[in-house]
Design an enzyme around this catalytic site. Structure first.
Site, PDB file in Angstrom:
ATOM      1  N   GLU A 133       3.170   7.105   8.960  1.00 50.20           N
ATOM      2  CA  GLU A 133       3.212   6.064   9.991  1.00 50.20           C
ATOM      3  C   GLU A 133       4.642   5.863  10.477  1.00 50.20           C
ATOM      4  O   GLU A 133       5.604   6.139   9.763  1.00 50.20           O
ATOM      5  CB  GLU A 133       2.715   4.722   9.430  1.00 50.20           C
ATOM      6  CG  GLU A 133       1.323   4.741   8.850  1.00 50.20           C
ATOM      7  CD  GLU A 133       0.979   3.437   8.137  1.00 50.20           C
ATOM      8  OE1 GLU A 133      -0.198   3.265   7.787  1.00 50.20           O
ATOM      9  OE2 GLU A 133       1.877   2.612   7.896  1.00 50.20           O
ATOM     10  N   HIS A 185       4.777   0.157   0.625  1.00 48.92           N
ATOM     11  CA  HIS A 185       5.287  -0.696   1.694  1.00 48.92           C
ATOM     12  C   HIS A 185       4.295  -1.808   1.992  1.00 48.92           C
ATOM     13  O   HIS A 185       3.116  -1.736   1.640  1.00 48.92           O
ATOM     14  CB  HIS A 185       5.550   0.120   2.973  1.00 48.92           C
ATOM     15  CG  HIS A 185       4.314   0.775   3.530  1.00 48.92           C
ATOM     16  ND1 HIS A 185       3.832   1.983   3.052  1.00 48.92           N
ATOM     17  CD2 HIS A 185       3.455   0.396   4.514  1.00 48.92           C
ATOM     18  CE1 HIS A 185       2.746   2.320   3.727  1.00 48.92           C
ATOM     19  NE2 HIS A 185       2.488   1.371   4.611  1.00 48.92           N
ATOM     20  N   ARG A 187      -4.180   0.583  -2.189  1.00 46.79           N
ATOM     21  CA  ARG A 187      -3.584  -0.750  -2.189  1.00 46.79           C
ATOM     22  C   ARG A 187      -3.068  -1.128  -3.576  1.00 46.79           C
ATOM     23  O   ARG A 187      -3.616  -0.686  -4.582  1.00 46.79           O
ATOM     24  CB  ARG A 187      -4.596  -1.781  -1.705  1.00 46.79           C
ATOM     25  CG  ARG A 187      -5.023  -1.556  -0.252  1.00 46.79           C
ATOM     26  CD  ARG A 187      -6.075  -2.559   0.188  1.00 46.79           C
ATOM     27  NE  ARG A 187      -6.415  -2.360   1.596  1.00 46.79           N
ATOM     28  CZ  ARG A 187      -7.324  -1.484   2.034  1.00 46.79           C
ATOM     29  NH1 ARG A 187      -7.994  -0.751   1.145  1.00 46.79           N
ATOM     30  NH2 ARG A 187      -7.559  -1.345   3.310  1.00 46.79           N
ATOM     31  N   HIS A 224       0.198   5.774   0.863  1.00 41.55           N
ATOM     32  CA  HIS A 224      -0.719   6.758   1.424  1.00 41.55           C
ATOM     33  C   HIS A 224      -0.518   8.109   0.750  1.00 41.55           C
ATOM     34  O   HIS A 224       0.604   8.450   0.354  1.00 41.55           O
ATOM     35  CB  HIS A 224      -0.501   6.893   2.934  1.00 41.55           C
ATOM     36  CG  HIS A 224      -0.556   5.589   3.661  1.00 41.55           C
ATOM     37  ND1 HIS A 224      -1.673   4.786   3.656  1.00 41.55           N
ATOM     38  CD2 HIS A 224       0.374   4.921   4.387  1.00 41.55           C
ATOM     39  CE1 HIS A 224      -1.432   3.695   4.369  1.00 41.55           C
ATOM     40  NE2 HIS A 224      -0.202   3.754   4.814  1.00 41.55           N
ATOM     41  N   GLN A 228       0.822  -1.205   0.000  1.00 42.09           N
ATOM     42  CA  GLN A 228       0.000   0.000   0.000  1.00 42.09           C
ATOM     43  C   GLN A 228       0.856   1.255   0.000  1.00 42.09           C
ATOM     44  O   GLN A 228       2.066   1.216   0.236  1.00 42.09           O
ATOM     45  CB  GLN A 228      -0.923   0.006   1.221  1.00 42.09           C
ATOM     46  CG  GLN A 228      -0.201  -0.096   2.550  1.00 42.09           C
ATOM     47  CD  GLN A 228      -1.157  -0.343   3.697  1.00 42.09           C
ATOM     48  OE1 GLN A 228      -1.454   0.566   4.469  1.00 42.09           O
ATOM     49  NE2 GLN A 228      -1.645  -1.579   3.816  1.00 42.09           N
TER      50      GLN A 228
END
Length: 403
Positions: A133, A260, A279, A98, A96
């Protein structure tokens, strides 16, 4: 200080043992993938202030300044800007990426204008926020992160001796880096016709056969993913990514656009409050290739493995380029640590027993237990020789924020 009652998410890729062991509970035999700590409306933690458990997001909404502090509310708004988790992966998660904050705002506005329901399977943007993240390993942790160089990806593919990969190898050898990586990713995800499925199957056979003799251990990771996601073209896309193995205490920061996937292991994860995920493999869920290609950053490079930097009172923090979250770790000794009370924070004890004292209130955390500390300006004294405590909070005072 509030002891937190947290939700465990039972996603199919979760370990059946890691989170129960952390919490000191018997395993149920079902996957337990993530322990959520925070005020995310999808599964907010609960706190009992004498009238029964109340969701943390509701407590914060009732008094944002009192719970988060004026500085945090002014900087990030009237909600807790981060979500902390314990993540326990026994099987690979989806590959995925972001979006940036600007991409999230534009994508969310577009899907809202087109009337796509938030719970629709083809929906890409669940909110208008970015989702950086940080994952910090509690056990050995294996994943894929960032692009290999085109030459490195081509060499890996060539070593597998799969004829169907030759067009991707040629592309990686002949095009400039962004065009090579973008074209190879699109081509990999397009392996969905009969010939493409045979290429994916041949890659799965090749990595499985070569894995036992691979001294790096990388092919074992790909073979593991191939076995769990048979026929998924994401396996070929994964060959474009760096294989990473973290030792306990090491971390990775995952910014916008960085592809990642987590393969296996247990870690403490912290992120901004967002559900925006594009995704690109290892999943039965919706894969929007055109939108994914808009979001992914097609630059190659090995990801930086973060090791904690020393701070005051024994704090060891993981530096990140954003302010919505800040993660640090305390390995407590006979010397107490003093935590400032100017920002909201969540403490998680992962080993031993920790004792908290603040403003005449005391609280004991055993391994697996966590607490929310409002930003009331009162310092907290943290003690407990032999205990390990992770602290999730925000950074105040810096002038810039990432997008």
């Amino acid at each position: 200080m509030d002891r937190l009652d947290n939700t465990v998410r039972d996603y199919a890729w979760g370990s059946t043992t890691a989170i129960p062991e952390l919490l000191g509970r018997p395993a149920t035999g079902t996957p337990q993938a993530e322990l959520w700590m925070g005020a995310h409306p999808g599964a907010p933690s609960r706190a009992d202030r004498g009238g029964g458990p109340v969701p943390l997001d509701r407590l914060i909404a009732a008094n944002p300044v009192g719970e988060l502090g004026a500085a945090s509310v002014e900087r990030f708004g009237p909600t807790l800007p981060f979500l902390a988790k314990v993540l326990a992966a026994a099987l690979p998660l989806s590959i995925q990426a972001h979006p940036t904050r600007a991409q999230a705002r534009a994508g969310y506005a577009d899907e809202e204008a087109r009337g796509i329901p938030l719970d629709a399977p083809q929906r890409n943007y669940k909110d208008d926020n970015h989702k950086p993240e940080l994952i910090c390993a509690l056990s050995e942790f294996e994943g894929l992160c960032g692009f290999r160089t085109p030459a490195g990806a081509a060499a890996l593919m060539a070593s597998l001796d799969v004829p169907g990969l030759e067009p991707l190898i040629d592309l990686l050898h002949t095009k400039p880096e962004p065009e090579a990586l973008g074209g190879a990713l699109a081509a990999a995800l397009g392996l969905t016709d009969d010939a493409g499925r045979e290429t994916v199957a041949a890659v799965a056979r090749a990595v499985t056969a070569a894995a036992p003799a691979d001294p790096t251990g990388e092919l074992a990771g790909y073979a593991f993913a191939a076995a769990e996601h048979p026929g998924d073209p994401g396996l070929v896309a994964a060959l474009l990514l760096n294989h990473v193995r973290l030792q306990p205490g090491e971390a990775l920061y995952l910014g916008a656009g960085l592809p990642h996937a987590y393969l296996r292991g247990t870690g403490v994860e912290i992120m901004s409050n967002s559900d925006n995920v594009l995704r690109c493999g290892f999943t039965p869920k919706h894969v929007d290739v055109p939108e994914l290609l808009k979001v992914v950053d097609f630059r190659a490079g090995r990801p930086e493995v973060l090791r904690p930097e020393p701070g005051p009172d024994g704090e060891r923090h993981y530096p990140v380029p954003i302010d919505e979250f800040r993660l640090s770790r305390y390995e407590l000794t006979d010397r107490p640590a003093t935590l400032p009370g100017d920002a909201p924070q969540i403490l998680l004890c992962t080993a031993g027993t920790a004792h908290l004292a603040s403003g005449g209130q005391e609280l004991t955390l055993r391994h697996g237990e966590s607490a929310f500390l409002p930003a009331d300006g009162t310092p907290t004294l943290l003690t407990g020789p032999g205990a390990t405590v992770f602290r999730s909070t925000v950074t105040l005072g810096r002038s810039g924020r990432s997008s």
